[in-house]
Design a protein around this motif. Structure first.
Motif, PDB file in Angstrom:
ATOM      1  N   ARG A   1       0.865  -1.196   0.000  1.00 25.85           N
ATOM      2  CA  ARG A   1       0.000   0.000   0.000  1.00 25.85           C
ATOM      3  C   ARG A   1       0.896   1.239   0.000  1.00 25.85           C
ATOM      4  O   ARG A   1       0.844   2.069   0.895  1.00 25.85           O
ATOM      5  N   LEU A   2       1.699   1.346  -1.025  1.00 27.24           N
ATOM      6  CA  LEU A   2       2.678   2.422  -1.083  1.00 27.24           C
ATOM      7  C   LEU A   2       2.009   3.789  -1.144  1.00 27.24           C
ATOM      8  O   LEU A   2       1.078   4.015  -1.919  1.00 27.24           O
ATOM      9  N   ALA A   3       2.519   4.700  -0.322  1.00 29.81           N
ATOM     10  CA  ALA A   3       2.154   6.106  -0.474  1.00 29.81           C
ATOM     11  C   ALA A   3       2.875   6.653  -1.695  1.00 29.81           C
ATOM     12  O   ALA A   3       3.994   6.241  -2.016  1.00 29.81           O
ATOM     13  N   HIS A   4       2.226   7.569  -2.399  1.00 31.41           N
ATOM     14  CA  HIS A   4       2.813   8.162  -3.601  1.00 31.41           C
ATOM     15  C   HIS A   4       2.596   9.668  -3.554  1.00 31.41           C
ATOM     16  O   HIS A   4       2.060  10.216  -2.573  1.00 31.41           O
ATOM     17  N   TRP A   5       3.008  10.365  -4.620  1.00 35.57           N
ATOM     18  CA  TRP A   5       2.986  11.822  -4.594  1.00 35.57           C
ATOM     19  C   TRP A   5       1.582  12.415  -4.641  1.00 35.57           C
ATOM     20  O   TRP A   5       1.411  13.623  -4.446  1.00 35.57           O
ATOM     21  N   ASP A   6       0.568  11.604  -4.868  1.00 35.93           N
ATOM     22  CA  ASP A   6      -0.816  12.070  -4.767  1.00 35.93           C
ATOM     23  C   ASP A   6      -1.497  11.579  -3.500  1.00 35.93           C
ATOM     24  O   ASP A   6      -2.714  11.669  -3.371  1.00 35.93           O
ATOM     25  N   SER A   7      -0.714  11.046  -2.563  1.00 35.85           N
ATOM     26  CA  SER A   7      -1.259  10.620  -1.268  1.00 35.85           C
ATOM     27  C   SER A   7      -1.270  11.824  -0.327  1.00 35.85           C
ATOM     28  O   SER A   7      -0.214  12.329   0.064  1.00 35.85           O
ATOM     29  N   ALA A   8      -2.456  12.283   0.040  1.00 35.65           N
ATOM     30  CA  ALA A   8      -2.577  13.468   0.887  1.00 35.65           C
ATOM     31  C   ALA A   8      -2.060  13.194   2.292  1.00 35.65           C
ATOM     32  O   ALA A   8      -2.251  12.102   2.847  1.00 35.65           O
ATOM     33  N   GLY A   9      -1.399  14.178   2.867  1.00 41.55           N
ATOM     34  CA  GLY A   9      -0.956  14.095   4.249  1.00 41.55           C
ATOM     35  C   GLY A   9       0.271  13.245   4.480  1.00 41.55           C
ATOM     36  O   GLY A   9       0.647  13.005   5.635  1.00 41.55           O
ATOM     37  N   VAL A  10       0.931  12.793   3.422  1.00 43.63           N
ATOM     38  CA  VAL A  10       2.138  11.970   3.564  1.00 43.63           C
ATOM     39  C   VAL A  10       3.362  12.875   3.432  1.00 43.63           C
ATOM     40  O   VAL A  10       3.528  13.543   2.411  1.00 43.63           O
ATOM     41  N   PRO A  11       4.223  12.921   4.435  1.00 44.87           N
ATOM     42  CA  PRO A  11       5.398  13.806   4.356  1.00 44.87           C
ATOM     43  C   PRO A  11       6.552  13.195   3.574  1.00 44.87           C
ATOM     44  O   PRO A  11       6.669  11.966   3.475  1.00 44.87           O
ATOM     45  N   ILE A  12       7.385  14.056   3.030  1.00 46.83           N
ATOM     46  CA  ILE A  12       8.643  13.587   2.451  1.00 46.83           C
ATOM     47  C   ILE A  12       9.519  13.032   3.570  1.00 46.83           C
ATOM     48  O   ILE A  12       9.310  13.314   4.748  1.00 46.83           O
ATOM     49  N   ARG A  13      10.530  12.265   3.183  1.00 41.93           N
ATOM     50  CA  ARG A  13      11.407  11.657   4.191  1.00 41.93           C
ATOM     51  C   ARG A  13      12.175  12.710   4.999  1.00 41.93           C
ATOM     52  O   ARG A  13      12.491  12.496   6.153  1.00 41.93           O
ATOM     53  N   GLY A  14      12.512  13.829   4.370  1.00 41.53           N
ATOM     54  CA  GLY A  14      13.223  14.864   5.109  1.00 41.53           C
ATOM     55  C   GLY A  14      14.498  15.293   4.421  1.00 41.53           C
ATOM     56  O   GLY A  14      14.607  15.273   3.190  1.00 41.53           O
ATOM     57  N   TYR A  15      15.489  15.686   5.211  1.00 43.70           N
ATOM     58  CA  TYR A  15      16.781  16.130   4.690  1.00 43.70           C
ATOM     59  C   TYR A  15      17.631  14.915   4.328  1.00 43.70           C
ATOM     60  O   TYR A  15      17.817  14.012   5.140  1.00 43.70           O
ATOM     61  N   LYS A  16      18.188  14.909   3.134  1.00 43.53           N
ATOM     62  CA  LYS A  16      18.976  13.784   2.643  1.00 43.53           C
ATOM     63  C   LYS A  16      20.448  13.974   3.009  1.00 43.53           C
ATOM     64  O   LYS A  16      21.048  14.988   2.684  1.00 43.53           O
ATOM     65  N   LEU A  17      21.007  12.987   3.694  1.00 42.38           N
ATOM     66  CA  LEU A  17      22.419  12.985   4.055  1.00 42.38           C
ATOM     67  C   LEU A  17      23.034  11.642   3.665  1.00 42.38           C
ATOM     68  O   LEU A  17      22.323  10.633   3.571  1.00 42.38           O
ATOM     69  N   TYR A  18      24.358  11.636   3.490  1.00 41.28           N
ATOM     70  CA  TYR A  18      25.049  10.415   3.071  1.00 41.28           C
ATOM     71  C   TYR A  18      25.802   9.788   4.240  1.00 41.28           C
ATOM     72  O   TYR A  18      26.411  10.480   5.056  1.00 41.28           O
ATOM     73  N   TRP A  19      25.736   8.470   4.293  1.00 42.93           N
ATOM     74  CA  TRP A  19      26.456   7.721   5.311  1.00 42.93           C
ATOM     75  C   TRP A  19      27.966   7.833   5.075  1.00 42.93           C
ATOM     76  O   TRP A  19      28.426   7.964   3.937  1.00 42.93           O
ATOM     77  N   HIS A  20      28.718   7.743   6.171  1.00 42.83           N
ATOM     78  CA  HIS A  20      30.169   7.608   6.048  1.00 42.83           C
ATOM     79  C   HIS A  20      30.499   6.205   5.556  1.00 42.83           C
ATOM     80  O   HIS A  20      29.811   5.229   5.884  1.00 42.83           O
ATOM     81  N   GLN A  21      31.566   6.110   4.769  1.00 45.68           N
ATOM     82  CA  GLN A  21      32.062   4.830   4.285  1.00 45.68           C
ATOM     83  C   GLN A  21      33.543   4.708   4.623  1.00 45.68           C
ATOM     84  O   GLN A  21      34.266   5.709   4.652  1.00 45.68           O
ATOM     85  N   LYS A  22      33.963   3.486   4.868  1.00 52.68           N
ATOM     86  CA  LYS A  22      35.342   3.240   5.278  1.00 52.68           C
ATOM     87  C   LYS A  22      36.317   3.784   4.235  1.00 52.68           C
ATOM     88  O   LYS A  22      36.091   3.681   3.041  1.00 52.68           O
ATOM     89  N   ASN A  23      37.389   4.353   4.718  1.00 50.18           N
ATOM     90  CA  ASN A  23      38.404   4.891   3.807  1.00 50.18           C
ATOM     91  C   ASN A  23      38.940   3.788   2.907  1.00 50.18           C
ATOM     92  O   ASN A  23      39.280   2.706   3.348  1.00 50.18           O
ATOM     93  N   GLY A  24      38.957   4.079   1.621  1.00 51.06           N
ATOM     94  CA  GLY A  24      39.449   3.096   0.668  1.00 51.06           C
ATOM     95  C   GLY A  24      39.441   3.671  -0.733  1.00 51.06           C
ATOM     96  O   GLY A  24      39.512   4.877  -0.920  1.00 51.06           O
ATOM     97  N   THR A  25      39.363   2.811  -1.699  1.00 51.04           N
ATOM     98  CA  THR A  25      39.443   3.242  -3.090  1.00 51.04           C
ATOM     99  C   THR A  25      38.187   2.880  -3.863  1.00 51.04           C
ATOM    100  O   THR A  25      38.230   2.722  -5.088  1.00 51.04           O
ATOM    101  N   ALA A  26      37.060   2.719  -3.168  1.00 48.15           N
ATOM    102  CA  ALA A  26      35.833   2.310  -3.850  1.00 48.15           C
ATOM    103  C   ALA A  26      35.348   3.354  -4.844  1.00 48.15           C
ATOM    104  O   ALA A  26      34.553   3.050  -5.729  1.00 48.15           O
ATOM    105  N   TRP A  27      35.832   4.586  -4.722  1.00 49.29           N
ATOM    106  CA  TRP A  27      35.391   5.634  -5.634  1.00 49.29           C
ATOM    107  C   TRP A  27      36.023   5.504  -7.015  1.00 49.29           C
ATOM    108  O   TRP A  27      35.534   6.072  -7.994  1.00 49.29           O
ATOM    109  N   MET A  28      37.098   4.741  -7.118  1.00 46.51           N
ATOM    110  CA  MET A  28      37.833   4.651  -8.381  1.00 46.51           C
ATOM    111  C   MET A  28      37.185   3.670  -9.351  1.00 46.51           C
ATOM    112  O   MET A  28      36.790   2.572  -8.971  1.00 46.51           O
ATOM    113  N   ASN A  29      37.093   4.065 -10.603  1.00 54.64           N
ATOM    114  CA  ASN A  29      36.656   3.169 -11.666  1.00 54.64           C
ATOM    115  C   ASN A  29      37.909   2.617 -12.355  1.00 54.64           C
ATOM    116  O   ASN A  29      38.471   3.248 -13.246  1.00 54.64           O
ATOM    117  N   ARG A  30      38.338   1.473 -11.919  1.00 58.35           N
ATOM    118  CA  ARG A  30      39.596   0.918 -12.420  1.00 58.35           C
ATOM    119  C   ARG A  30      39.451   0.326 -13.821  1.00 58.35           C
ATOM    120  O   ARG A  30      40.449   0.015 -14.461  1.00 58.35           O
TER     121      ARG A  30
END
Length: 602
Positions: free
Chosen positions: A397-426
Motif C-alpha cells: 500500500r505504497l504512499a505516492h505523490w498524490d497521497s494526501a498528508g504523507v510527508p517527504i522523508r526529510g533532509y537527505k544525508l550520506y552515510w560515512h564509508q570506510k576509507n578506501g578506493t571504492a570511488w575509483m573506476n579501475r
C-alpha cells in the motif's frame, strides 16, 4: 543470485522533518518585513551581544574532492587550489554547515531555497504494486477483449502540439490515429516518420521492445481547432528529468521530434504555425489540457507537487537560519493550476549574514590520491516513492505523490564509508559521455585550518552554531564536496571558541607581550549550547517529540564508527537494476536511518 531480503539499501538516508518551525526571538509580533528589520536592528544592538571567532581544525577521514570545473579537453579536474595549494573553500564549509544548522535549529524548509518545488511524472502501467499500477491505468488505460486476448487501449486522444508565429504559448490541434502493425524487419528507434506536406500524417515509433508489434499513425488533424495548453502543464513537462525517448519541446535533448519554421508551415499548410509535433493528450473535466506526451501511454504528472508534502515546514516567520545567515524579503506564494511556484518580490536583502567563513588552508602541502575516473552511480530520483516518501503501510500500500498528508522523508544525508578506493573506476581508461575526465582528491589524513567569524550574536544564537559543530561528542563528523555516494568527503571538524572583549581592545592597543591586543580569549562552549537548548522548550509537545527523533537520526547518520561494523558496505550499498537484485523493481522500502542496523543483512 537474488537477494533473500526485500529491504532497500542506499548510501544515503534522511533526517525526518519536525513538522513545525522554531522561530527566532527576532520575529516577535512582526506583521511585515519592515517590522522584522526594526526588530533585527534592536536585537543585534542590544547589550551583551557576542563577537569573536570559532577556529576549525578539519581532518580528512576519507579522500575529499572539491573540484574547479574543467575546460573541454582537460584530462584531470584538479582540486580547488586558486593559489596552487588545495584548500577547502569557505563557501563549501558555509553551505555544509548551513544545511546542518537548519536541521539542528528546526528551521523552515522553503521552496526555491531548500528544494525545487515541482510536480513529478510517472508511468506505472506495469508496476508490480497494484495501487501504483491502478494509479496510472485509471487515468490512462482501459482494457478490452479482442478474441481470446485482453489488450489495453489508451484513454488519451491524438493531436498535434503547435506553436503560432508571435505567440510563446502552445496549442493542441485534435487529430485521429490508427494502430499500425509492424511487418518484418527491425523496429525503428524513438522517432517520427513524417508524411508528405499537407498530408497531416505522421508515424510515431516509441522505441524497440521485445514483442512490440504496433505503432501509431496520426492523421486528419483539425488545424482550425487550437486548444491552449496551460503554461504550468508545459512547465511541468519540461521539468520531467526522468523522461526518456522522444522529446517534444527541448531541442537540446536527444530524440527531438518536431518540425520548425518553414518545415512546420509546409507540413500543416498554415503559414502561422512555426512549430508542430505529434502527441497524445488528455483534458480535465473543464475541457482544459491536463497533460500531454508522445506515445499512447505517455508519462503523466501527479496532481500534487513536492511542496504539498513538506508538511508544516513552510514559514515566512524568522527562524534561526534567517537570523544568522541572512534574510531576504518575504516570499510571495502563488499556485498556478496544479503546480505551486514561489516568487520573491524583488529579492531585496533585508539583512546580511553575521557569520564569515574563511577558507580552510592545509597545515602542510596536502597529500593527494592518484588521478582516476570515478565510479558512476545512477541514483534513484524522487519518483521512487518507496525511497523519498514516508511509508507507514508497507510495500503493498505504497504512499505516492498524490497521497494526501504523507510527508517527504526529510533532509537527505550520506552515510560515512570506510576509507578506501571504492570511488575509483579501475576499468575505465578513456573519457566517455558520463565521465569526461579524471579527478584527483586530497587523501585521507590531511589537516586543514579554517575559522568562522561572528558578529553580535545572542547567547542562544551562538549556542545553536556551536551545537552543530559539537554534534559528535565535541566534534562534527560530516561530508563535504563531490562524490559523497562513492565514499568521498568524510571530514572531522574540531571547534575552539574565542570571544572578543571589545572594551579591553579599546583600553589597550598592545597585549602583555608587546603584540597587538586582539582581546580574544578562548572560552568554554557548553553554557551557550545550553542557552539554545532552553529555546527549544518553546516548541509544542508534538513538534518537540518529532524534533528529538530527528536529532537522533542526524547523529546516527553522522557516526563514523558505523564503518567498523561487519558488512557495513552492504548495508548502505546502492541497489542495482538486474544482476539478481530485484529490490528496486519490487519497490523495496528504504528503512529509516535509525533502523539501518546489522539485522538488515542476512
Amino acid at each position: 543470485m537474488a537477494k533473500d531480503y526485500d529491504t532497500a539499501t542506499a548510501p544515503y538516508n534522511f533526517v525526518s522533518l519536525p513538522q513545525g518551525v522554531l522561530t527566532s526571538p527576532i520575529e516577535g509580533d512582526a506583521m511585515s518585513d519592515a517590522e522584522r528589520v526594526e526588530n533585527y536592528r534592536a536585537h543585534v544592538l542590544a547589550k551583551g551581544r557576542l563577537s569573536g571567532r570559532i577556529d576549525l581544525e578539519i581532518k580528512t577521514l576519507t579522500p575529499v574532492f572539491i573540484g574547479t570545473g574543467v575546460d573541454a579537453g582537460n584530462a584531470v579536474e584538479n582540486f580547488f587550489a586558486p593559489t596552487g595549494i588545495p584548500i577547502l573553500p569557505g563557501s563549501s564549509l558555509r553551505g555544509m554547515i548551513k544545511n546542518l544548522f537548519k536541521i539542528v535549529t528546526c528551521s523552515a524548509m522553503r521552496a526555491g531555497e531548500d528544494y525545487h518545488d515541482q510536480v513529478l511524472y510517472f508511468r506505472t502501467m506495469a508496476d508490480k504494486k497494484d495501487n501504483m499500477r491502478k494509479l496510472y491505468t485509471t487515468e490512462m488505460a482501459t482494457t478490452v477483449r479482442k478474441g481470446t486476448n485482453t489488450i489495453s487501449e489508451t484513454k488519451a486522444e491524438a493531436g498535434y502540439l503547435v506553436q503560432q508565429t508571435g505567440d510563446d504559448g502552445y496549442y493542441i490541434c485534435p487529430a485521429e490515429f490508427d494502430i499500425m502493425t509492424y511487418g518484418g524487419g527491425r523496429q525503428p528507434e524513438n522517432e517520427v516518420r513524417w508524411g508528405e506536406p499537407g498530408s497531416g500524417r505522421a508515424d510515431c515509433h516509441t522505441g524497440r521492445m521485445s514483442k512490440k508489434g504496433t505503432y501509431t499513425r496520426h492523421r486528419d488533424p483539425d488545424w482550425t481547432q487550437r486548444i491552449p495548453v496551460p503554461d504550468n502543464v508545459v512547465r511541468a513537462y519540461r521539468e520531467d528529468s526522468s523522461r526518456k525517448g522522444v522529446e517534444l519541446l527541448d531541442e537540446e535533448k536527444g530524440n527531438f521530434c518536431a518540425k520548425k519554421g518553414n518545415a512546420a508551415a509546409s507540413f500543416t499548410g498554415w503559414d502561422d504555425i512555426h512549430f508542430v509535433a505529434p502527441c497524445f493528450y488528455k483534458t480535465d473535466a473543464q475541457g482544459e489540457i491536463a497533460h500531454f506526451g508522445f506515445g499512447r501511454f505517455y508519462r503523466i504528472a501527479y496532481h500534487m507537487s513536492i511542496g504539498d508534502h513538506v508538511l508544516r515546514m513552510e514559514s515566512d516567520r524568522i527562524d534561526y537560519t534567517d537570523a544568522l545567515f541572512g534574510r531576504r524579503e518575504e516570499r510571495e506564494h502563488a499556485r498556478v493550476g496544479r503546480e505551486q511556484t514561489n516568487r520573491r518580490s524583488g529579492c531585496k536583502e533585508l539583512w546580511a549574514s553575521r557569520l564569515a567563513f574563511a577558507d580552510a588552508v592545509p597545515k602542510e602541502t596536502p597529500r593527494t590520491e592518484a588521478p582516476h575516473f570515478p565510479q558512476i552511480l545512477s541514483a534513484p530520483k524522487p519518483t521512487a516513492v518507496q525511497l523519498y516518501l514516508e511509508q507507514k503501510n508497507g510495500a503493498d500500500r505504497l504512499a505516492h505523490w498524490d497521497s494526501a498528508g504523507v510527508p517527504i522523508r526529510g533532509y537527505k544525508l550520506y552515510w560515512h564509508q570506510k576509507n578506501g578506493t571504492a570511488w575509483m573506476n579501475r576499468e575505465q581508461d578513456q573519457p566517455n559521455t558520463q565521465t569526461k575526465c579524471k579527478i584527483q582528491p586530497v587523501a585521507a589524513g590531511n589537516t586543514f585550518y579554517g575559522s568562522i567569524r561572528f558578529e553580535r550574536l545572542s547567547e542562544d544564537e551562538l549556542g545553536a552554531l556551536l551545537k552543530v559543530l559539537c554534534l559528535c561528542d565535541g566534534h562534527l563528523l560530516c561530508k563535504i564536496g563531490k562524490g559523497k555516494p562513492l565514499g568521498l568527503g568524510s571530514i572531522e571538524i574540531t571547534p575552539r571558541l574565542f570571544l572578543t572583549d571589545t572594551e579591553d581592545s579599546y583600553r589597550s592597543a598592545f597585549d602583555g607581550e608587546g603584540g597587538w591586543n586582539t582581546a580574544e580569549r578562548e572560552t568554554e562552549m557548553n553554557a551557550y549550547i545550553q542557552a539554545f537548548g532552553r529555546e527549544l522548550d518553546r516548541l509544542g509537545k508534538d513538534v518537540r517529540a518529532r524534533y528529538d527523533k530527528a536529532q537522533k537520526e542526524l547523529v546516527h547518520l553522522l557516526r563514523w564508527d558505523h564503518t567498523k561494523k561487519p558488512k557495513w558496505e552492504e548495508k548502505i550499498a546502492q541497489m542495482t537494476i538486474g544482476q539478481g537484485d530485484r529490490r528496486f523493481q519490487g519497490r523495496a522500502i528504504l528503512p529509516t536511518a535509525l533502523d539501518v542496523k546489522e539485522t538488515l543483512i542476512k
